[in-house]
Design a protein around this motif. Structure first.
Motif, PDB file in Angstrom:
ATOM      1  N   ASP A  37       0.809  -1.222   0.000  1.00  0.00           N
ATOM      2  CA  ASP A  37       0.000   0.000   0.000  1.00  0.00           C
ATOM      3  C   ASP A  37       0.843   1.273   0.000  1.00  0.00           C
ATOM      4  OD1 ASP A  37       1.058  -0.069   2.514  1.00  0.00           O
ATOM      5  OD2 ASP A  37      -0.858  -0.123   3.588  1.00  0.00           O
ATOM      6  N   GLY A  38       2.159   1.117  -0.193  1.00  0.00           N
ATOM      7  CA  GLY A  38       3.020   2.289  -0.250  1.00  0.00           C
ATOM      8  C   GLY A  38       3.572   2.734   1.086  1.00  0.00           C
ATOM      9  N   THR A  39       3.103   2.119   2.185  1.00  0.00           N
ATOM     10  CA  THR A  39       3.631   2.467   3.502  1.00  0.00           C
ATOM     11  C   THR A  39       4.889   1.665   3.785  1.00  0.00           C
ATOM     12  OG1 THR A  39       2.270   0.810   4.616  1.00  0.00           O
ATOM     13  CG2 THR A  39       1.327   3.022   4.347  1.00  0.00           C
ATOM     14  N   THR A  40       5.640   2.100   4.782  1.00  0.00           N
ATOM     15  CA  THR A  40       6.895   1.436   5.138  1.00  0.00           C
ATOM     16  C   THR A  40       6.722   0.668   6.444  1.00  0.00           C
ATOM     17  OG1 THR A  40       8.214   3.147   4.063  1.00  0.00           O
ATOM     18  CG2 THR A  40       9.334   1.785   5.692  1.00  0.00           C
ATOM     19  N   ALA A  41       6.971  -0.630   6.385  1.00  0.00           N
ATOM     20  CA  ALA A  41       6.918  -1.442   7.596  1.00  0.00           C
ATOM     21  C   ALA A  41       8.153  -1.173   8.446  1.00  0.00           C
ATOM     22  CB  ALA A  41       6.839  -2.918   7.237  1.00  0.00           C
ATOM     23  N   ARG A  42       7.980  -1.292   9.753  1.00  0.00           N
ATOM     24  CA  ARG A  42       9.087  -1.109  10.687  1.00  0.00           C
ATOM     25  C   ARG A  42       9.323  -2.438  11.415  1.00  0.00           C
ATOM     26  NH1 ARG A  42       6.474   3.534  14.167  1.00  0.00           N
ATOM     27  NH2 ARG A  42       4.840   1.934  14.016  1.00  0.00           N
ATOM     28  N   LEU A  43      10.523  -2.965  11.258  1.00  0.00           N
ATOM     29  CA  LEU A  43      10.883  -4.244  11.866  1.00  0.00           C
ATOM     30  C   LEU A  43      11.999  -4.027  12.879  1.00  0.00           C
ATOM     31  CD1 LEU A  43      10.792  -7.383  12.009  1.00  0.00           C
ATOM     32  CD2 LEU A  43      12.467  -7.387  10.129  1.00  0.00           C
ATOM     33  N   ALA A  44      11.792  -4.491  14.093  1.00  0.00           N
ATOM     34  CA  ALA A  44      12.834  -4.483  15.124  1.00  0.00           C
ATOM     35  C   ALA A  44      13.317  -5.910  15.330  1.00  0.00           C
ATOM     36  CB  ALA A  44      12.296  -3.906  16.433  1.00  0.00           C
ATOM     37  N   ILE A  45      14.611  -6.102  15.271  1.00  0.00           N
ATOM     38  CA  ILE A  45      15.208  -7.429  15.418  1.00  0.00           C
ATOM     39  C   ILE A  45      16.063  -7.440  16.676  1.00  0.00           C
ATOM     40  CG2 ILE A  45      16.727  -9.153  14.384  1.00  0.00           C
ATOM     41  CD1 ILE A  45      15.992  -8.000  11.645  1.00  0.00           C
ATOM     42  N   GLY A  97      15.412  -5.276   1.574  1.00  0.00           N
ATOM     43  CA  GLY A  97      15.069  -5.469   0.181  1.00  0.00           C
ATOM     44  C   GLY A  97      13.590  -5.282  -0.095  1.00  0.00           C
ATOM     45  N   HIS A  98      12.763  -5.496   0.922  1.00  0.00           N
ATOM     46  CA  HIS A  98      11.325  -5.255   0.797  1.00  0.00           C
ATOM     47  C   HIS A  98      10.956  -3.810   1.134  1.00  0.00           C
ATOM     48  CE1 HIS A  98      10.217  -9.345  -0.067  1.00  0.00           C
ATOM     49  NE2 HIS A  98      10.794  -9.810   1.032  1.00  0.00           N
ATOM     50  N   GLY A  99      11.963  -2.991   1.429  1.00  0.00           N
ATOM     51  CA  GLY A  99      11.706  -1.582   1.717  1.00  0.00           C
ATOM     52  C   GLY A  99      11.396  -1.275   3.161  1.00  0.00           C
ATOM     53  N   ALA A 100      11.521  -2.267   4.046  1.00  0.00           N
ATOM     54  CA  ALA A 100      11.203  -2.043   5.458  1.00  0.00           C
ATOM     55  C   ALA A 100      12.290  -1.218   6.134  1.00  0.00           C
ATOM     56  CB  ALA A 100      11.038  -3.368   6.188  1.00  0.00           C
ATOM     57  N   HIS A 101      11.873  -0.461   7.150  1.00  0.00           N
ATOM     58  CA  HIS A 101      12.838   0.185   8.043  1.00  0.00           C
ATOM     59  C   HIS A 101      13.222  -0.845   9.101  1.00  0.00           C
ATOM     60  CE1 HIS A 101      14.852   3.342  10.346  1.00  0.00           C
ATOM     61  NE2 HIS A 101      14.317   2.779  11.417  1.00  0.00           N
ATOM     62  N   VAL A 102      14.526  -1.092   9.261  1.00  0.00           N
ATOM     63  CA  VAL A 102      14.997  -2.174  10.132  1.00  0.00           C
ATOM     64  C   VAL A 102      15.910  -1.619  11.216  1.00  0.00           C
ATOM     65  CG1 VAL A 102      16.257  -4.353  10.258  1.00  0.00           C
ATOM     66  CG2 VAL A 102      14.843  -3.847   8.246  1.00  0.00           C
ATOM     67  N   THR A 103      15.610  -1.994  12.447  1.00  0.00           N
ATOM     68  CA  THR A 103      16.490  -1.717  13.582  1.00  0.00           C
ATOM     69  C   THR A 103      16.925  -3.046  14.174  1.00  0.00           C
ATOM     70  OG1 THR A 103      15.329   0.336  14.091  1.00  0.00           O
ATOM     71  CG2 THR A 103      16.719  -0.583  15.826  1.00  0.00           C
ATOM     72  N   VAL A 104      18.222  -3.219  14.359  1.00  0.00           N
ATOM     73  CA  VAL A 104      18.767  -4.430  14.979  1.00  0.00           C
ATOM     74  C   VAL A 104      19.394  -4.038  16.306  1.00  0.00           C
ATOM     75  CG1 VAL A 104      20.412  -6.327  14.791  1.00  0.00           C
ATOM     76  CG2 VAL A 104      19.192  -5.527  12.744  1.00  0.00           C
ATOM     77  N   ILE A 116      20.654 -15.391  11.640  1.00  0.00           N
ATOM     78  CA  ILE A 116      19.248 -15.237  11.267  1.00  0.00           C
ATOM     79  C   ILE A 116      18.849 -13.767  11.302  1.00  0.00           C
ATOM     80  CG2 ILE A 116      16.876 -15.740  11.959  1.00  0.00           C
ATOM     81  CD1 ILE A 116      18.229 -18.094  10.675  1.00  0.00           C
ATOM     82  N   GLY A 117      19.218 -13.074  12.366  1.00  0.00           N
ATOM     83  CA  GLY A 117      18.850 -11.670  12.488  1.00  0.00           C
ATOM     84  C   GLY A 117      19.386 -10.835  11.350  1.00  0.00           C
ATOM     85  N   LEU A 118      20.646 -11.047  10.984  1.00  0.00           N
ATOM     86  CA  LEU A 118      21.244 -10.235   9.925  1.00  0.00           C
ATOM     87  C   LEU A 118      20.706 -10.602   8.546  1.00  0.00           C
ATOM     88  CD1 LEU A 118      24.981  -9.880  11.015  1.00  0.00           C
ATOM     89  CD2 LEU A 118      23.043  -8.372  11.494  1.00  0.00           C
ATOM     90  N   GLU A 119      20.485 -11.881   8.301  1.00  0.00           N
ATOM     91  CA  GLU A 119      19.933 -12.265   6.998  1.00  0.00           C
ATOM     92  C   GLU A 119      18.520 -11.724   6.812  1.00  0.00           C
ATOM     93  OE1 GLU A 119      22.585 -16.350   6.426  1.00  0.00           O
ATOM     94  OE2 GLU A 119      20.453 -16.507   6.871  1.00  0.00           O
ATOM     95  N   ILE A 120      17.720 -11.785   7.868  1.00  0.00           N
ATOM     96  CA  ILE A 120      16.377 -11.210   7.774  1.00  0.00           C
ATOM     97  C   ILE A 120      16.456  -9.691   7.624  1.00  0.00           C
ATOM     98  CG2 ILE A 120      14.258 -10.744   9.085  1.00  0.00           C
ATOM     99  CD1 ILE A 120      14.281 -13.472   7.790  1.00  0.00           C
ATOM    100  N   ALA A 121      17.392  -9.056   8.312  1.00  0.00           N
ATOM    101  CA  ALA A 121      17.554  -7.606   8.161  1.00  0.00           C
ATOM    102  C   ALA A 121      17.834  -7.257   6.702  1.00  0.00           C
ATOM    103  CB  ALA A 121      18.681  -7.106   9.051  1.00  0.00           C
ATOM    104  N   ALA A 122      18.728  -8.016   6.065  1.00  0.00           N
ATOM    105  CA  ALA A 122      19.059  -7.735   4.671  1.00  0.00           C
ATOM    106  C   ALA A 122      17.852  -7.948   3.760  1.00  0.00           C
ATOM    107  CB  ALA A 122      20.223  -8.623   4.228  1.00  0.00           C
ATOM    108  N   SER A 123      17.142  -9.061   3.962  1.00  0.00           N
ATOM    109  CA  SER A 123      15.979  -9.343   3.118  1.00  0.00           C
ATOM    110  C   SER A 123      14.860  -8.338   3.367  1.00  0.00           C
ATOM    111  CB  SER A 123      15.480 -10.766   3.368  1.00  0.00           C
ATOM    112  OG  SER A 123      16.453 -11.725   2.983  1.00  0.00           O
ATOM    113  N   ALA A 124      14.653  -7.943   4.622  1.00  0.00           N
ATOM    114  CA  ALA A 124      13.603  -6.968   4.936  1.00  0.00           C
ATOM    115  C   ALA A 124      13.918  -5.608   4.324  1.00  0.00           C
ATOM    116  CB  ALA A 124      13.431  -6.846   6.445  1.00  0.00           C
TER     117      ALA A 124
END
Length: 413
Positions: A147-155, A171-178, A161-169
């Motif tokens: 829908d054009g919004t940006t998801a926010r993922l906290a890891i 790629g989906h345009g999510a804002h990622v905090t680890v 696992i955390g870093l691979e998901i951060a990289a893939s997320a």
């Protein structure tokens, strides 16, 4: 082996499926029963945090065999079924309803489970772990937005696992905090120098990497995760939280059966447990490795892929030894890496190549300047040479090892 015999395999992941495959390849004519907790056909797990999460591979692409294979090879595959107990004296496994299944030989491939944290809010909606394809689907739903919004993922946790998901997320345009309690990512696996390489990589790709940080709670008003409250009083707002703080081997079944367990199910070089009729493979196997001269337990795909050949031979009474060097790999953004060997934490690192450009080799040396492990980063023709250096056990000249103009075959003292 008599066609009247029954071999039971507990755990229908890659390792369990490969044991069944190897038994039939070795002309075992008896009955095979394969139990799995999940409802899915056995599949490989590395793509869950890599290509599957990134959207470049689908589940059938990394499913070990299709359903027809199990029928055609007379494997009694029982999905959605968890073995409750092992009676070694009677040589039976018990199902949750108490019904027994006889075995002549038993293979344990029960894998591991994600570790949790004793945090307020950890059980709230929107808090995820990653072990199964269903876990990956749930997290993907939270991260991908159409829908054009940006998801926010906290890891929570900057391990593999955390870093691979951060990289893939990302790629989906999510804002990622680890958020990581250690000073660098992957300190336990790679040490501080190489961990810093991955810290720089993720920051260069826009990840908010919080190192040396503690999580006080997962904020969850109305039982829905909204982010993290950190120990320093700061907060991380998020639409979803991934807890990625490692995995624990699923050894409870083996422990209840009285098998020798110490950080994993203890097995010899033939993958035989303390009970000669039972083998163990994969994440749970703490195996004597003749190539390393010590006992190791490695939670990586290569063991699940390669140990089953030895386990099947042992079940059939054929002499076999598992002596492969430990191996794992990762793909994050434009970085591809392979690691082979097993290095104690007090070993020093020697690099050759351009670390800043993330195109280099790294070697872990012990006090005698013997190579205990090696890693190739975006260099794909060095794997055999790295294995040869480790297997030789010869001391090397660190200066020649670091010099890209010196062939790796000429670095020994």
């Amino acid at each position: 082996m008599s066609a009247e015999q029954t071999f039971v395999i507990v755990g229908a992941g890659l390792a369990g499926a490969k044991i069944a495959e190897e038994l039939r390849a070795r002309d075992y004519a008896g009955r095979i029963v394969l139990f799995g907790r999940e409802e899915h056909l056995p599949y490989e797990r590395p793509p869950l945090s890599k290509e599957y999460f990134a959207g470049s591979r689908m589940l059938p692409d990394f499913t070990v065999h299709n359903g027809d294979w199990y029928r055609d090879h007379r494997v009694d595959l029982r999905l959605g079924t968890e073995v409750a107990a092992i009676d070694r004296a009677a040589r039976t496994v018990s199902l949750p309803d108490g019904s027994p299944v006889h075995y002549d030989k038993l293979a344990l491939a029960t894998g591991s489970s994600p570790r949790s944290l004793p945090l307020p809010g950890v059980d709230a909606d929107g808090v995820h772990v990653l072990r199964t394809v269903d876990d990956a689907d749930s997290l993907l739903t939270a991260v991908r937005r159409d829908d054009g919004t940006t998801a926010r993922l906290a890891i929570v946790g900057a391990g593999w696992i955390g870093l691979e998901i951060a990289a893939s997320a990302r790629g989906h345009g999510a804002h990622v905090t680890v958020v990581e309690s250690g000073p660098v990512p992957l300190a336990g696996s790679l040490g501080p120098e190489m961990g810093a390489v991955f810290a720089d990589l993720h920051r260069a790709h826009g990840v908010d990497l919080r190192l040396g940080a503690s999580v006080r709670e997962i904020t969850a008003p109305d039982s829905r995760a909204t982010g993290l409250a950190l120990g320093d009083g700061s907060t991380v707002p998020a639409d979803a939280v991934l807890v990625a703080v490692g995995a624990a081997p699923d050894v409870a079944l083996a422990q209840r059966a009285g098998l020798e367990v110490d950080g994993g199910v203890l097995v010899d070089a033939s993958l035989r447990t303390s009970d000669p009729d039972i083998v163990a493979v994969g994440d749970i196997a703490a195996a004597v490795n003749p190539a390393l001269g010590e006992r190791v337990r490695v939670e990586h795909w290569a063991n699940a892929l390669n140990q089953p050949a030895v386990a099947a031979a042992t079940m059939l009474g054929v002499d076999a030894v598992y002596d492969r060097l430990p191996y794992f790999f990762t793909d994050q953004y434009d970085l591809g890496m392979e690691y082979v060997g097993f290095a104690p934490r007090d070993t020093r690192v020697v690099t050759r190549g351009d670390v800043a450009a993330r195109q280099f080799l790294a070697f872990w040396l012990d006090d005698g300047n013997r190579v205990r492990a090696g890693m190739n980063v975006n260099i794909w023709d060095a794997g055999d040479d790295i294995r040869a250096l480790i297997s030789s056990g010869s001391a090397v000249d660190p200066n020649r090892l670091a010099d890209p103009t010196v062939p790796l075959g000429d670095v020994a003292r």
